[in-house]
Design an enzyme around this catalytic site. Structure first.
Site: not given
Ligand code: NAD
Length: 474
Positions: A169, A220-221, A224-225, A242, A276, A374
């Site tokens: 996704k 992602g964030s 959410t993780g 990640e 990130c 961040e």
């Molecule tokens: P986000 O967590 O808002 O969204 C990431 C993904 O998760 C999207 O596809 C979103 O639709 C999905 N999502 C949202 N809510 C969800 C839920 N409850 N359950 C499952 N999936 C859900 O993150 P973002 O704003 O897209 O990205 C920015 C963040 O990602 C920053 O904190 C950044 O540091 C982090 N990031 C980390 C890495 C790494 O490799 N460590 C790389 C890139 C970005």
């Protein structure tokens, strides 16, 4: 007119009646519509992945490698179209979009060469014990908006190399290039092995909770993780997370100001700071602070902020309105607290596009929001330090632990500092370099598990120990 994009399910490109709009952050125009999938489409994609798993997991690994290489070839062959589309939906300048598309193809090729060898635990007169790796099954991949293509392929390649199949996704903010790639790769990947579906954020928890998905790989964030970890606990799905970072760069007094200033600048401002592992806090030794901060400011003043599709743009817009508002809030907080701005800080509210000027803060306090949080945007705090011991404590004073960097001519001293940083990666005299052969993962709240390298590949497998008692029946 904005194009309709389709999803890849079971080898077919499919649409839904309901769609989502995708915006170009440079001008806020709708540039595409994508399917808004829900539980029904997810079920179909997972069922296809489950069916495909039966044969794909038994397909010889060298044949699986060839499929990954064929996908990498298709991406490379469509390089021009893909990087332009990536800039249109993500905002990054063309040169950086080229780097992402080229990097995605190279990453797939490199990952396709990885091998998981069996290991022998015991080979004695009485017993042969061997560990082999077996694929976990169907993987759910969830991807953010900052590097939508790179993050997608770095999940797809190791998942399918290991023998798993995947339902991926993309972020609802940046699904277009990934869906165009889906269309391009569908003829080189067996049906059901790779499925790509789009939807609102609400599709994410459905993936995490799906009873027929065995593993979640998420970027992602951190917020959410944590939700994913909670959701996955219900049926003990395997997870790789990640997450966010607040990476510190430490500049020692012997660093060459001329050589390092420009690199420090780009370590924070590449992709408008939405990385990130961007340098999000820069600690400069007090002996060279004034000279180095002036040199960084000079680099900053020569960089153009604008539409990533325009020649000469160095820093594009913020990818989406929510993140734009958050970055504006952090700048406002710095103003409200009277922190000193070395560069930028004034956002022009007129016109369209989510543009934030390059902003550099001059020695804000350690508890400033721009230091402690961040920022994920083109705003960088520079801070002064006096001793190695002091800066190590300050760098480690974070719930995050993703990466960091040390800049010095004395690499022994740099390594000594690196070994005391509580992060998964530390660079000495470079930044942002991720190797397909080295495990990448966060300490503390920056992640769980790793991607890349053999360690990352293992995360898509279970270990199975087979023990033969040699003398039992003789
Ligand atoms: P986000 O967590 O808002 O969204 C990431 C993904 O998760 C999207 O596809 C979103 O639709 C999905 N999502 C949202 N809510 C969800 C839920 N409850 N359950 C499952 N999936 C859900 O993150 P973002 O704003 O897209 O990205 C920015 C963040 O990602 C920053 O904190 C950044 O540091 C982090 N990031 C980390 C890495 C790494 O490799 N460590 C790389 C890139 C970005």
């Amino acid at each position: 007119m904005a194009e309709q994009y389709r999803n890849l399910i079971d080898g077919e490109m499919v649409s839904t009646a309901k769609t989502l709009d995708v915006i170009n952050p440079a001008n806020e125009q709708v540039v595409g519509h994508v399917p808004a999938c829900g539980a029904e489409e997810l079920d179909r994609a997972v069922a296809a992945a489950r069916r495909a798993f039966k044969t794909w997991s038994k397909t010889p690994v060298d044949d699986r490698r060839k499929v990954i290489q064929a996908m990498a070839g298709v991406i490379q062959a469509n390089f021009d179209e893909l990087y332009r589309l990536l800039t249109t939906e993500q905002g990054k300048p063309h040169a950086q979009a080229q780097y992402e598309i080229g990097g995605a193809s190279a990453m797939m090729n490199a990952q396709s060469t990885l091998t998981l060898e069996d290991t022998i635990n015991e080979d004695s007169d009485t017993r042969l014990s061997r560990t082999r790796r077996v694929p976990v099954g169907v993987v759910g991949g969830i991807v953010p908006w900052n590097f939508p293509v790179l993050m997608a392929v770095q999940k797809i390649a190791p998942a399918i190399l290991s023998g798993c199949t995947i339902v991926l996704k993309p972020s609802p903010f940046t699904p277009l290039t990934t869906l165009r790639i889906a269309e391009l790769i569908k003829d080189v990947v067996p049906a059901g092995v790779v499925n790509i579906i789009t939807g609102e954020d609400s599709l994410g928890p459905l993936i995490t909770a799906h009873p027929d998905i065995d593993k979640i790989t998420f970027t992602g964030s951190t917020a959410t993780g944590k939700k994913i970890m909670e959701g996955a606990s219900k049926d003990l799905k395997r997870i790789t997370l990640e997450l966010g970072g607040n990476d510190a760069s430490i500049v020692l007094p012997d660093a060459d100001v001329k050589k390092v200033a420009e690199q420090l600048f780009w370590s924070s401002f590449t992709n408008a700071g939405q990385i990130c592992v961007a340098a999000k806090r820069i600690y400069i030794h007090e002996d060279i602070y004034d000279e180095m901060s002036a040199a960084i400011a000079e680099v900053a003043r020569a960089v153009t902020v604008g539409d990533g599709a325009n020649q000469g743009t160095g820093v594009g817009p913020i990818q989406n309105k929510k993140q734009f508002d958050r970055v504006c809030e952090l700048i406002q907080d710095a103003k409200d607290n009277g922190y000193k701005f070395l560069v930028g800080g004034n956002i022009d509210p007129s016109g369209s596009g989510y543009y934030v000027p390059i902003t550099i803060l001059d020695n804000p306090p350690e508890d400033a929001r721009i230091v402690a949080e961040e920022q994920f945007g083109p705003v960088m705090p520079l801070m002064k330090f006096s001793t190695d011991e002091e800066v190590i404590v300050r760098a480690n004073n974070s719930d995050y632990g993703l990466a960091g960097a040390v800049w010095t001519k004395d690499t022994d001293r740099g390594v000594k500092i690196a070994e005391q940083l509580e992060t998964g990666t530390v660079w000495i005299n470079e930044f942002l370099h991720l190797s397909p052969f080295a495990p990448f993962g966060g300490h503390k709240q920056s992640g769980f598990g790793a991607e890349y390298g053999v360690e990352g590949l293992k995360e898509f497998t279970y270990s199975q120990v087979i023990t033969v008692k040699k003398d039992a029946l003789v």
